[in-house]
Design an enzyme around this catalytic site. Sequence first.
Site, PDB file in Angstrom:
ATOM      1  CG  HIS A   1      84.933  74.953  70.655  1.00  0.00           C
ATOM      2  ND1 HIS A   1      84.802  75.536  69.424  1.00  0.00           N
ATOM      3  CD2 HIS A   1      84.535  73.672  70.526  1.00  0.00           C
ATOM      4  CE1 HIS A   1      84.325  74.634  68.581  1.00  0.00           C
ATOM      5  NE2 HIS A   1      84.155  73.496  69.212  1.00  0.00           N
TER       6      HIS A   1
ATOM      7  CD  GLU B   1      84.321  65.856  73.085  1.00  0.00           C
ATOM      8  OE1 GLU B   1      83.434  65.036  73.408  1.00  0.00           O
ATOM      9  OE2 GLU B   1      84.961  65.784  72.038  1.00  0.00           O
TER      10      GLU B   1
END
Length: 365
Positions: A253, A311
């Site tokens: 991320h 996700e």
Amino acid sequence: MHDGGPFRPGLEDVVVAESALSWVDGEGGRLVVRGHAIEALAPLGFEAVCGLLWDGLLPDPARAAALRRGIAAGRVAAFRALERVLPVLDAADAMDALRASVAALASAGEPPEATRFRLTGAMAVYAAAWHRRRAGLAPLAPDPERAHADDLLRMLRGRGPTPARARGLDAYLVTVAEHGMNASTFTARVVASTRSDAVSAIVAALGSLKGPLHGGAPGPVLDMLDAIGRAEAAPAWLRAELAAGRRIMGLGHRVYRVRDPRAAVLETALAELERAGERSRYLALARAVERAAVAALDERRPERRLRTNVEFYTAVLLDALGVPRDLFTPVFAAGRVAGWLAHVAEETAVARLIRPSLRYVGPPV
Ligand code: COA
């Protein structure tokens, strides 16, 4: 040969706006939406969180009912416009279809709240309609009596979901509704800053969300779990991927240096589904793959701390809810549209064109 300040590739750590909407605490692993921790918002329901984002505070019962009615009316209006969008709805790719059908909506001539309702309704209605038509079935009209998540699953699957599934999707939509200055939100804000309209901002955001580095990752997460097949195969499979220079989907991320807090919220939703007797076919494997992936990434890039992002468990949860994998990104959009619209309103109030500069590195005059 150049003007302006230092260049930061990917605008990493560059502050491009002030916002009262959310705080992504990358070191502490917290997501705070208008002063509320994401864990506390998940049970409140998507419509209430739309109210929080758009109005600035959690709705009282009267406002909650108005939001529910308004978003339901938005679904009905989007369904009424279905004939008009059908020529573009039958695209092969669900995100192409969603982007094109939202782009076909009228852009002006109503109060901002009516546009917010219409756009929020459109995401759910067109995502479900795309799936039904692809399966050779007629799209289902919305049921305005149902909550948004419940109706989205009903329009998609052709029958009303169990209460546990409706709650699961509701928790998902809340979890992904808002998340700081991510790529699609930035895109929406750039468009809004030109004093263009909300429909244009949302269409642009959809284009940004589609990319596999942003909202397009959860489908490939399931592809990866299928390819790995069983827990024991994970370490070798993941190492081979990394050795081939490929990225592991659902990990890493730009902001979080710890596990994305939304992963835990989605795991809670999965646990609730399991308690209601709806087992995920991927959860056990996903947990093993997550452990192996974190170990493999730590081994390869000890300095970067690449951890699970939203996700990863999005893929597992949406699969358990019966959402087909090529609809994962459109369903993500159905939640994120709430945040995009709040940012569009915030950026419109700022009324300052976003227009950064570049460093010229071309040939000299
Ligand atoms: N698998 C393997 N390597 C990864 C990785 C992953 N999931 N995520 C990052 N890296 C690598 C990058 O390739 C980069 O290597 P390099 O320095 O040799 O080029 C390094 O780690 C640092 O990357 P970082 O700067 O942290 O990534 P970013 O901020 O540019 O990108 C993502 C963040 C999310 C785009 C990235 O982690 C990624 O591609 N993840 C997979 C896709 C995904 O899950 N997307 C959904 C995001 S919510």
